[in-house]
Design a protein around this motif. Structure first.
Motif, PDB file in Angstrom:
ATOM      1  N   GLY A   1      33.601  32.962-109.348  1.00  0.00           N
ATOM      2  CA  GLY A   1      34.113  31.618-109.530  1.00  0.00           C
ATOM      3  C   GLY A   1      33.032  30.697-110.041  1.00  0.00           C
ATOM      4  O   GLY A   1      31.964  31.150-110.471  1.00  0.00           O
ATOM      5  N   ASN A   2      33.301  29.408-109.990  1.00  0.00           N
ATOM      6  CA  ASN A   2      32.337  28.405-110.433  1.00  0.00           C
ATOM      7  C   ASN A   2      32.097  27.400-109.310  1.00  0.00           C
ATOM      8  O   ASN A   2      33.042  26.953-108.648  1.00  0.00           O
ATOM      9  CB  ASN A   2      32.847  27.668-111.673  1.00  0.00           C
ATOM     10  N   TYR A   3      30.835  27.064-109.101  1.00  0.00           N
ATOM     11  CA  TYR A   3      30.466  26.042-108.138  1.00  0.00           C
ATOM     12  C   TYR A   3      30.331  24.710-108.871  1.00  0.00           C
ATOM     13  O   TYR A   3      29.667  24.629-109.914  1.00  0.00           O
ATOM     14  CB  TYR A   3      29.150  26.389-107.453  1.00  0.00           C
ATOM     15  N   ILE A   4      30.971  23.682-108.332  1.00  0.00           N
ATOM     16  CA  ILE A   4      30.931  22.351-108.936  1.00  0.00           C
ATOM     17  C   ILE A   4      29.997  21.461-108.107  1.00  0.00           C
ATOM     18  O   ILE A   4      30.215  21.275-106.908  1.00  0.00           O
ATOM     19  CB  ILE A   4      32.329  21.709-109.002  1.00  0.00           C
ATOM     20  N   PHE A   5      28.957  20.937-108.743  1.00  0.00           N
ATOM     21  CA  PHE A   5      27.985  20.079-108.076  1.00  0.00           C
ATOM     22  C   PHE A   5      27.994  18.690-108.702  1.00  0.00           C
ATOM     23  O   PHE A   5      28.345  18.510-109.873  1.00  0.00           O
ATOM     24  CB  PHE A   5      26.562  20.641-108.236  1.00  0.00           C
ATOM     25  N   SER A   6      27.568  17.717-107.906  1.00  0.00           N
ATOM     26  CA  SER A   6      27.247  16.400-108.443  1.00  0.00           C
ATOM     27  C   SER A   6      25.793  16.102-108.119  1.00  0.00           C
ATOM     28  O   SER A   6      25.242  16.625-107.143  1.00  0.00           O
ATOM     29  CB  SER A   6      28.150  15.313-107.859  1.00  0.00           C
ATOM     30  N   TYR A   7      25.158  15.286-108.952  1.00  0.00           N
ATOM     31  CA  TYR A   7      23.775  14.886-108.697  1.00  0.00           C
ATOM     32  C   TYR A   7      23.498  13.564-109.411  1.00  0.00           C
ATOM     33  O   TYR A   7      24.220  13.168-110.335  1.00  0.00           O
ATOM     34  CB  TYR A   7      22.781  15.956-109.176  1.00  0.00           C
ATOM     35  N   ILE A   8      22.468  12.877-108.959  1.00  0.00           N
ATOM     36  CA  ILE A   8      22.084  11.600-109.561  1.00  0.00           C
ATOM     37  C   ILE A   8      20.960  11.830-110.562  1.00  0.00           C
ATOM     38  O   ILE A   8      19.931  12.420-110.228  1.00  0.00           O
ATOM     39  CB  ILE A   8      21.643  10.595-108.487  1.00  0.00           C
TER      40      ILE A   8
END
Length: 207
Positions: free
Chosen positions: A175-182
């Motif tokens: 699958g795919n891991y979805i990340f957020s970052y600044i």
């Protein structure tokens, strides 16, 4: 009571499904509670040592059908001051010997020499991911993997990563891991970005 913490996970039972509840608190009034920023900075290590000494951890089982609250036998396996993490049917803790994971069927998996950094931990799809140590742990098999982030992400951005979702590719084992970052620009302004990382590129064999 101070510093109360509560979480819920599945606990094994041969009769009915339980929830595990635990909370920690300080058994005395915290003398460091109202210090100024400067005083707090000068006594950080002393404050940490005092709080560690006075932490009390209580763990209970709650019967969903009966509503009965009973002491859990899981805490007998670790020190009350151990780091703990609970999510998605797993109870993970670490002590001086390593890290351990217990699933809702009572199966325990050990990771000798490893430890929890719960400020950056997440359990997704049966895998315990720690961003700071850049490691991933398969909680059912005991396998340990490295985490490899895409080139171009700074250490600041990696430490700020928040795992938002895991999306399984249809017809694929990955699958795919979805990340957020600044992201911080040269002029000091910031913007929150999102990135998708394929599972087989993020979690790689231990080098």
């Amino acid at each position: 009571m101070l510093s109360i913490y509560l979480t819920l996970i599945d606990e094994p039972s041969d009769k009915e499904k339980f929830l595990l509840l635990y909370h920690t608190y300080l058994d005395q009034e915290n003398p460091y509670l109202n210090l100024s920023a400067e005083e707090l900075n000068n006594s950080f290590e002393e404050k940490f040592a005092w709080e560690t000494e006075h932490i009390v951890c209580e763990v209970y089982s709650l019967g969903i059908d009966t509503g009965e609250v009973l002491p859990s036998d899981i805490p007998e396996k670790f020190d009350a001051r151990s780091n703990m993490f609970a999510r998605d049917g797993y109870f993970v803790y670490s002590d001086d010997t390593g890290m351990y994971a217990i699933d809702y069927n009572g199966n325990e998996t050990s990771f000798p020499g490893e430890k929890i950094d719960k400020m950056s931990a997440k359990i997704v799809n049966g895998v315990f991911i720690q961003f700071t140590s850049k490691k991933a742990y398969n909680l059912s098999t005991g396998e340990v993997f490295d985490i490899k982030f895409p080139d171009g992400l700074t250490d600041y951005e990696i430490n700020d990563l928040e795992l938002k979702d895991y999306i399984r590719d249809e017809g694929s084992e990955y699958g795919n891991y979805i990340f957020s970052y600044i992201e911080i620009s040269d002029d000091g302004s910031s913007v929150r970005n999102y990135i998708s990382i394929p599972e087989n590129e993020l979690i790689v064999p231990n080098e």
